[in-house]
Design a protein around this motif. Structure first.
Motif, PDB file in Angstrom:
ATOM      1  N   TRP A  76       0.962  -1.149   0.021  1.00 32.13           N
ATOM      2  CA  TRP A  76      -0.051   0.184  -0.185  1.00 32.13           C
ATOM      3  C   TRP A  76       0.796   1.238   0.002  1.00 32.13           C
ATOM      4  O   TRP A  76       2.081   1.111   0.384  1.00 32.13           O
ATOM      5  CB  TRP A  76      -1.039   0.036   1.343  1.00 32.13           C
ATOM      6  CG  TRP A  76      -0.406   0.040   2.471  1.00 32.13           C
ATOM      7  CD1 TRP A  76      -0.375   1.382   3.356  1.00 32.13           C
ATOM      8  CD2 TRP A  76       0.128  -1.008   3.560  1.00 32.13           C
ATOM      9  NE1 TRP A  76       0.148   0.998   4.432  1.00 32.13           N
ATOM     10  CE2 TRP A  76       0.371  -0.556   4.694  1.00 32.13           C
ATOM     11  CE3 TRP A  76       0.243  -2.332   3.057  1.00 32.13           C
ATOM     12  CZ2 TRP A  76       1.063  -1.131   5.617  1.00 32.13           C
ATOM     13  CZ3 TRP A  76       0.751  -3.085   4.244  1.00 32.13           C
ATOM     14  CH2 TRP A  76       1.088  -2.419   5.453  1.00 32.13           C
ATOM     15  N   LEU A  77       0.411   2.275  -0.467  1.00 31.51           N
ATOM     16  CA  LEU A  77       1.168   3.552  -0.571  1.00 31.51           C
ATOM     17  C   LEU A  77       0.470   4.708  -0.554  1.00 31.51           C
ATOM     18  O   LEU A  77      -0.893   4.787  -1.038  1.00 31.51           O
ATOM     19  CB  LEU A  77       1.801   3.531  -2.228  1.00 31.51           C
ATOM     20  CG  LEU A  77       2.551   4.893  -2.547  1.00 31.51           C
ATOM     21  CD1 LEU A  77       3.557   4.387  -3.659  1.00 31.51           C
ATOM     22  CD2 LEU A  77       1.841   5.834  -3.181  1.00 31.51           C
ATOM     23  N   GLU A  78       1.030   5.737   0.169  1.00 30.58           N
ATOM     24  CA  GLU A  78       0.091   6.901   0.448  1.00 30.58           C
ATOM     25  C   GLU A  78       0.950   7.959  -0.304  1.00 30.58           C
ATOM     26  O   GLU A  78       2.087   8.102  -0.117  1.00 30.58           O
ATOM     27  CB  GLU A  78       0.090   7.289   1.996  1.00 30.58           C
ATOM     28  CG  GLU A  78      -0.833   6.320   2.631  1.00 30.58           C
ATOM     29  CD  GLU A  78      -0.941   6.105   4.140  1.00 30.58           C
ATOM     30  OE1 GLU A  78      -1.483   7.430   4.552  1.00 30.58           O
ATOM     31  OE2 GLU A  78      -0.863   5.233   4.690  1.00 30.58           O
ATOM     32  N   LEU A  79       0.116   8.847  -1.006  1.00 29.70           N
ATOM     33  CA  LEU A  79       0.844   9.901  -1.740  1.00 29.70           C
ATOM     34  C   LEU A  79       0.272  11.263  -1.096  1.00 29.70           C
ATOM     35  O   LEU A  79      -1.117  11.605  -1.146  1.00 29.70           O
ATOM     36  CB  LEU A  79       0.342   9.795  -3.179  1.00 29.70           C
ATOM     37  CG  LEU A  79       0.887  10.812  -4.247  1.00 29.70           C
ATOM     38  CD1 LEU A  79       2.430  10.488  -4.370  1.00 29.70           C
ATOM     39  CD2 LEU A  79       0.129  10.746  -5.705  1.00 29.70           C
ATOM     40  N   SER A  80       1.081  12.059  -0.877  1.00 30.24           N
ATOM     41  CA  SER A  80       0.640  13.114   0.147  1.00 30.24           C
ATOM     42  C   SER A  80       1.115  14.515  -0.762  1.00 30.24           C
ATOM     43  O   SER A  80       2.305  14.477  -1.117  1.00 30.24           O
ATOM     44  CB  SER A  80       1.112  13.230   1.366  1.00 30.24           C
ATOM     45  OG  SER A  80       0.593  12.369   2.096  1.00 30.24           O
TER      46      SER A  80
END
Length: 132
Positions: A56-60
């Motif tokens: 899973w990857l979070e892009l902020s």
């Protein structure tokens, strides 16, 4: 363009077009959530109860031109929650391949908008998406 001139709705549409990675219900203007169920760990279970190895990857948004990303590898359990775990050796290559494939697609999408993504400092210098 900038993250301020590209609307959240437009980003959601563009990110959704990359493939089945975006989880729009877990995304907001403050960040976008992507994941991949790369390898089934429990094919004998009913489809809605299956467990997977993946990422899973979070892009902020970091500033007007840049995003920052952080990803984790692990196990997606039957309860529908990610758990950070070591990937079994026999599945490492497939999980890494799917993450790199996704990131290549994400990079193209961001490039077309004159935006970029850089790794979060917490990933360190050596991670799966480091330049070769």
């Amino acid at each position: 363009m900038s993250t301020e001139t590209v609307s959240h709705q437009k980003l959601l549409r563009l990110f959704a077009a990359i493939g089945p990675y975006l989880r729009s219900e877990q995304s907001s203007q403050d960040g976008y959530f992507f994941d991949c169920l790369a390898v089934c760990a429990s094919a004998k279970l009913e489809p809605e109860k299956r467990e997977f190895w993946g990422w899973w990857l979070e892009l902020s948004p970091k500033n007007e031109q840049d995003f920052e990303f952080c990803y984790r590898l692990g196990y997606y359990g039957g309860e529908g929650e990610w758990q950070e775990r070591d990937i079994p050796r026999k599945h490492e290559e497939e999980v890494a391949r799917t993450l790199r494939d996704f990131y290549d697609k994400l990079s193209v999408c961001l490039d077309e908008l004159s935006l970029s993504a850089t790794p979060s400092p917490e990933l360190g210098d050596k991670h799966l998406l480091s330049p070769a």
